[in-house]
Design an enzyme around this catalytic site. Structure first.
Site, PDB file in Angstrom:
ATOM      1  N   GLU A 265      46.667  40.663  44.838  1.00 50.12           N
ATOM      2  CA  GLU A 265      46.494  41.750  45.809  1.00 50.12           C
ATOM      3  C   GLU A 265      47.836  42.120  46.442  1.00 50.12           C
ATOM      4  O   GLU A 265      48.144  43.300  46.646  1.00 50.12           O
ATOM      5  CB  GLU A 265      45.511  41.334  46.904  1.00 50.12           C
ATOM      6  N   CYS A 294      46.916  37.940  52.033  1.00 46.06           N
ATOM      7  CA  CYS A 294      46.552  39.188  51.361  1.00 46.06           C
ATOM      8  C   CYS A 294      45.564  40.003  52.197  1.00 46.06           C
ATOM      9  O   CYS A 294      45.608  41.236  52.195  1.00 46.06           O
ATOM     10  CB  CYS A 294      45.963  38.897  49.988  1.00 46.06           C
TER      11      CYS A 294
END
Length: 334
Positions: A265, A294
């Site tokens: 991510e 993230c």
């Protein structure tokens, strides 16, 4: 196959009918019977005149007259979509055919009024109150000869909520057709399966020794960025000894501060930034639910939805944080 359409004004019946016509369906409308009568009498074709004439025809010839006249045009060798079904006894007449299926298309009154305004027809009501008054005339009537969309909708075999974009509507129609006939069985995956499967392929590019993870960022059904976990640009790959922690096979969740690898991510978000691409209100598909770092990046980047395939071992707090921030979170197992 005959697909019948019922629903409120500007719910999307016409758009749905156009989609079916592209699939080879011939179009018929019960309202065309009324239009032909009004034209023969030299009267203007307005919504009020259509309602009044339709009620008059039903009173004179029976509640199912529009359906009977329309079915006279049907050839057994063709597929048809029949629009403007607004009376329960019309449905009864149409359902005498075993190949008939009724779909109820609906949307919120506010959204339908906005659609009506955007089409800009001169005869359309100009205020929401006027729009709702006409709606009430069509919605429920105790007299069998008048329009009663509420009762007609109760007889539908399938219901489609048309609150989204055209792609969502077309997907709903295609899924419904697949339920009605093997002729229209869908071979292609859903959007969720499609994007998650792509994320799994992206994960195969990961150079991490511990776990292969990837994320795909999507906007308007279009991939705008991808990322997989591994060491940063210009640094030796993890599988070449680039990350001491991963190569030392540390216990999951331990010594994370010593890990050189960026997450999937994280890399997808950074790649979008690197290339100057906005990801505000985008959807991220990730093979594992995001970690805390993230998650904070997802929140601050303006991403509106997180779809994940499997739980990250330390993912409880990040998922709780996402939900607290109002982010849509869904698990899609592929």
């Amino acid at each position: 196959m005959i697909i019948g359409l019922t629903g409120e004004n500007c719910a999307g019946k016409g758009t749905l009918a156009e989609h079916l016509m592209k699939k080879g369906f011939d179009y018929l409308s019960l309202s065309d019977v009324i239009r032909e009568e009004l034209t023969a009498e030299g009267k203007e074709v307005t919504r009020e005149n259509l309602i009044a004439k339709g009620n008059g025809l039903r009173e004179e010839f029976g509640p199912g007259i529009l359906a009977k006249k329309t079915l006279l045009k049907v050839k057994d060798s063709m597929n048809y979509v029949i629009d403007s079904i607004r009376n329960p006894l019309e449905v009864e007449e149409l359902k005498k055919r075993k190949d008939f299926t009724l779909i109820y298309v609906t949307a919120s009154p506010e959204l339908r009024f906005e659609r009506m305004k955007s089409r800009g027809r001169e005869a359309d009501p100009k205020t929401f109150d006027a729009f709702m008054r006409i709606e009430q005339l069509e919605a429920k009537n105790s007299e069998k000869t008048k329009q009663s969309i509420t009762d007609t909708a109760k007889m539908a075999d399938h219901r489609i909520e048309n609150e989204g974009d055209l792609a969502a509507l077309y997907d709903s129609v295609d899924r419904t057709l697949a339920q009605v006939s093997d002729q229209f069985k869908l071979e292609r995956p859903s959007w969720d399966s499609y994007f998650m499967s792509i994320a799994q392929v992206v994960a195969s590019r990961s150079n991490c020794m511990k776990r292969k993870v990837a994320a795909v960022i999507v906007k308007d059904k279009r991939i705008i960025s991808t990322g997989y976990n591994g060491t940063p640009r210009g640094v030796k790959n993890c599988n070449e000894g680039g990350c001491p922690r991963c190569n030392g096979f540390s216990e999951s969740g331990k010594n994370l501060e010593d890990c050189y690898c960026s997450h999937g991510e994280e890399n997808a978000i950074v790649q979008a930034s690197y290339h100057g691409i906005s990801i505000k209100n985008a959807v991220v598909y990730t093979t594992f639910s995001p970690c805390l770092l993230c998650t904070k990046m997802i929140l601050n980047a303006g991403i509106s939805e997180v779809v994940y395939n499997a739980e990250y071992p330390l993912g409880d707090a990040p998922l709780k944080l996402l939900k607290e921030a109002g982010i849509i979170v869904r698990k899609v197992k592929v």
